[in-house]
Scaffold this motif. Sequence first.
Motif, PDB file in Angstrom:
ATOM      1  N   ALA A   1       0.818  -1.218   0.000  1.00 17.13           N
ATOM      2  CA  ALA A   1       0.000   0.000   0.000  1.00 17.13           C
ATOM      3  C   ALA A   1       0.845   1.259   0.000  1.00 17.13           C
ATOM      4  CB  ALA A   1      -0.944  -0.007   1.209  1.00 17.13           C
ATOM      5  N   GLU A   2       2.020   1.222   0.601  1.00 16.68           N
ATOM      6  CA  GLU A   2       2.839   2.431   0.716  1.00 16.68           C
ATOM      7  C   GLU A   2       3.713   2.670  -0.527  1.00 16.68           C
ATOM      8  OE1 GLU A   2       4.715  -1.026   2.936  1.00 16.68           O
ATOM      9  OE2 GLU A   2       2.753  -0.047   2.846  1.00 16.68           O
ATOM     10  N   ASP A   3       3.777   1.717  -1.431  1.00 14.88           N
ATOM     11  CA  ASP A   3       4.646   1.839  -2.600  1.00 14.88           C
ATOM     12  C   ASP A   3       3.866   2.411  -3.783  1.00 14.88           C
ATOM     13  OD1 ASP A   3       6.559   1.691  -4.544  1.00 14.88           O
ATOM     14  OD2 ASP A   3       7.193  -0.354  -4.071  1.00 14.88           O
ATOM     15  N   GLN A   4       3.691   3.732  -3.783  1.00 18.45           N
ATOM     16  CA  GLN A   4       2.888   4.384  -4.819  1.00 18.45           C
ATOM     17  C   GLN A   4       3.524   4.274  -6.202  1.00 18.45           C
ATOM     18  OE1 GLN A   4      -0.219   5.591  -4.366  1.00 18.45           O
ATOM     19  NE2 GLN A   4       0.039   4.726  -2.313  1.00 18.45           N
ATOM     20  N   ARG A   5       4.833   4.219  -6.274  1.00 18.11           N
ATOM     21  CA  ARG A   5       5.492   4.115  -7.576  1.00 18.11           C
ATOM     22  C   ARG A   5       5.186   2.782  -8.240  1.00 18.11           C
ATOM     23  NH1 ARG A   5      11.420   4.641  -6.173  1.00 18.11           N
ATOM     24  NH2 ARG A   5      11.758   5.198  -8.369  1.00 18.11           N
ATOM     25  N   LYS A   6       5.287   1.699  -7.484  1.00 17.74           N
ATOM     26  CA  LYS A   6       5.024   0.378  -8.057  1.00 17.74           C
ATOM     27  C   LYS A   6       3.537   0.211  -8.375  1.00 17.74           C
ATOM     28  CE  LYS A   6       7.864  -2.735  -6.925  1.00 17.74           C
ATOM     29  NZ  LYS A   6       8.689  -3.728  -6.212  1.00 17.74           N
ATOM     30  N   ILE A   7       2.683   0.773  -7.548  1.00 17.39           N
ATOM     31  CA  ILE A   7       1.244   0.747  -7.834  1.00 17.39           C
ATOM     32  C   ILE A   7       0.961   1.469  -9.143  1.00 17.39           C
ATOM     33  CG2 ILE A   7      -1.005   1.634  -7.072  1.00 17.39           C
ATOM     34  CD1 ILE A   7      -0.086   1.100  -4.199  1.00 17.39           C
ATOM     35  N   ALA A   8       1.594   2.625  -9.344  1.00 20.44           N
ATOM     36  CA  ALA A   8       1.403   3.378 -10.588  1.00 20.44           C
ATOM     37  C   ALA A   8       1.851   2.560 -11.795  1.00 20.44           C
ATOM     38  CB  ALA A   8       2.162   4.698 -10.524  1.00 20.44           C
ATOM     39  N   SER A   9       2.976   1.850 -11.671  1.00 19.80           N
ATOM     40  CA  SER A   9       3.452   1.004 -12.771  1.00 19.80           C
ATOM     41  C   SER A   9       2.476  -0.127 -13.059  1.00 19.80           C
ATOM     42  CB  SER A   9       4.831   0.421 -12.437  1.00 19.80           C
ATOM     43  OG  SER A   9       5.813   1.421 -12.382  1.00 19.80           O
ATOM     44  N   ALA A  10       1.976  -0.760 -12.002  1.00 20.89           N
ATOM     45  CA  ALA A  10       1.045  -1.867 -12.179  1.00 20.89           C
ATOM     46  C   ALA A  10      -0.240  -1.412 -12.859  1.00 20.89           C
ATOM     47  CB  ALA A  10       0.731  -2.508 -10.821  1.00 20.89           C
ATOM     48  N   LEU A  11      -0.796  -0.303 -12.387  1.00 21.90           N
ATOM     49  CA  LEU A  11      -2.036   0.203 -12.984  1.00 21.90           C
ATOM     50  C   LEU A  11      -1.790   0.691 -14.405  1.00 21.90           C
ATOM     51  CD1 LEU A  11      -3.581   2.123  -9.947  1.00 21.90           C
ATOM     52  CD2 LEU A  11      -4.206  -0.134 -10.833  1.00 21.90           C
ATOM     53  N   GLY A  12      -0.629   1.302 -14.636  1.00 21.09           N
ATOM     54  CA  GLY A  12      -0.321   1.804 -15.967  1.00 21.09           C
ATOM     55  C   GLY A  12      -0.269   0.697 -16.998  1.00 21.09           C
ATOM     56  N   VAL A  13       0.405  -0.407 -16.692  1.00 21.07           N
ATOM     57  CA  VAL A  13       0.521  -1.485 -17.674  1.00 21.07           C
ATOM     58  C   VAL A  13      -0.813  -2.205 -17.855  1.00 21.07           C
ATOM     59  CG1 VAL A  13       1.278  -3.253 -15.999  1.00 21.07           C
ATOM     60  CG2 VAL A  13       1.939  -3.436 -18.402  1.00 21.07           C
ATOM     61  N   PHE A  14      -1.597  -2.346 -16.781  1.00 20.78           N
ATOM     62  CA  PHE A  14      -2.900  -3.001 -16.904  1.00 20.78           C
ATOM     63  C   PHE A  14      -3.850  -2.160 -17.762  1.00 20.78           C
ATOM     64  CE2 PHE A  14      -7.259  -3.804 -15.551  1.00 20.78           C
ATOM     65  CZ  PHE A  14      -7.336  -5.186 -15.576  1.00 20.78           C
ATOM     66  N   GLU A  15      -3.941  -0.887 -17.462  1.00 18.45           N
ATOM     67  CA  GLU A  15      -4.890  -0.016 -18.157  1.00 18.45           C
ATOM     68  C   GLU A  15      -4.513   0.222 -19.614  1.00 18.45           C
ATOM     69  OE1 GLU A  15      -6.024   2.445 -14.053  1.00 18.45           O
ATOM     70  OE2 GLU A  15      -4.622   3.284 -15.523  1.00 18.45           O
ATOM     71  N   SER A  16      -3.214   0.169 -19.925  1.00 18.30           N
ATOM     72  CA  SER A  16      -2.802   0.376 -21.306  1.00 18.30           C
ATOM     73  C   SER A  16      -2.988  -0.866 -22.168  1.00 18.30           C
ATOM     74  CB  SER A  16      -1.323   0.796 -21.354  1.00 18.30           C
ATOM     75  OG  SER A  16      -0.484  -0.253 -20.886  1.00 18.30           O
ATOM     76  N   SER A  17      -3.222  -2.014 -21.542  1.00 15.42           N
ATOM     77  CA  SER A  17      -3.312  -3.271 -22.284  1.00 15.42           C
ATOM     78  C   SER A  17      -4.709  -3.866 -22.331  1.00 15.42           C
ATOM     79  CB  SER A  17      -2.357  -4.302 -21.656  1.00 15.42           C
ATOM     80  OG  SER A  17      -1.056  -3.790 -21.534  1.00 15.42           O
ATOM     81  N   VAL A  18      -5.557  -3.429 -21.435  1.00 14.79           N
ATOM     82  CA  VAL A  18      -6.904  -4.003 -21.323  1.00 14.79           C
ATOM     83  C   VAL A  18      -7.927  -2.919 -21.633  1.00 14.79           C
ATOM     84  CG1 VAL A  18      -8.561  -5.022 -19.728  1.00 14.79           C
ATOM     85  CG2 VAL A  18      -6.174  -5.735 -19.651  1.00 14.79           C
TER      86      VAL A  18
END
Length: 471
Positions: free
Chosen positions: A325-342
């Motif tokens: 929950a505290e790792d906003q950078r990794k969360i941003a990467s995860a959401l970015g790759v998911f949203e750009s592909s789906v």
Amino acid sequence: MARNLYVTAMEPQSGKSVVALGLMELLSPRVERLGFFRPIVPSADGPDPQIDLVRRRYQVDASPDEMRALTQDEASAIPAYDELRKRVVAEYKALEPRFDFILCEGTDFTSATSALDYGLNADLANELGAPVLVVVKGGTPEETVASVRAARNSLKHKGCEIFGVLVNRVREELVDDVRRAVAEQDGDEPVYVVPERPELAYPTIAEVAAQLDAKVVAGTDDQLDREVRDIRVAAMSVEHFIDRLVEGALVIVSGDRPDILVAALASTVSAAIPPVAGVLLTGGFPLSETVKRLLESAPFPVLESPQLTHVAAAAVQSIQPLLRAEDQRKIASALGVFESSVDSGELARRIALERPARITPIMFEYELIERAKADRRHIVLPEGDDDRVLRAAEILLRRGVVDLTILGDPEEVRARTGALGVSLEGAELVNPIGSPLREDSRAGTSSSASTRASPRRSRSTWSATRATSAR
């Protein structure tokens, strides 16, 4: 009855948690009472990291214990398979009336055989009346086609309702070939393809400290979220050590080598030396007072472990990074790759959910990002010497929301991002003092001509000249 969806995977390290996070982000603005449930979690030692992340980010109105049924040890202690399924169903049913939709995330493959976990998840999805989104780890096109076929056949054999198949962690250069290969296969449900993102596999300094039970002797809490992109064991002279440095490396060195520590500190002030992510001192050697004073202003975290250097290096290499929950950078990467592909809109239509009238902060943020991606713009940030701007720029780049130009001396910006442990890959760095765009702002006719010639460039040029004038 609450509607639901069950996310499971074919094998370990498929990126199932990234998919679950992406789905929660998709569902959160569309479901007023959104729940999350895990039938079996790996350990009872503290809250499950995935449950903790989802509960805190999406403000799920349930305790961590209510959002899971059993730990792995508790499940293993139940001798009867039917009794195990009954326990999971009972816990789920207690949670169900409180939510309009519940996303279920399956087990983490901690048993000896992945096939046993996969069969259990299929049975649990049936018991909970949930359609299944199965996550398959990508490989070559031929390997991926075989995995997708196996996933479909095994779920059909179990009598599951298949919502879709998501092929995850596909090497970037193979994405198009994999998409074509799986599209040619028969199947009523869609197949989504998501590329690999290396930064999701990088452990953070905080995870290194936790894995080794290391003491933090220098550095702030903000610095502990730095990504370890490589490891360098310093068992050589300073000269050869510097020659072999790469950006974002964790330097592992015996605590009686202050010369290496000084060289690592120098890496953050010299543009010619790649900046390190942090330093791990091994062997338990006491630090001198001089070195301690030097570390008081260290621009990166320094950890201390009594373990021998080779033991510590092996432990670091064995870390399996988690989304926290505290790792906003990794969360941003995860959401970015998911949203750009789906296709989020297509997924939402298939789940058939209406947006609630109430708007929460998470909903508002999601709406802004959806609108920004739908009409992608090129934004110029004029404060390239501001740490807050650089950190925010990294989050925007990881989410894939906008194209960015950052104003400032490129060498100084790169040095600062290295010191911060921030990556601005994909951003354009422009020095407003010597940039040709400065001349464009003085020549109206020339600028107008370039505007007509290239609409995308004109937007960047207009923003840059306005921002330059503002300075």
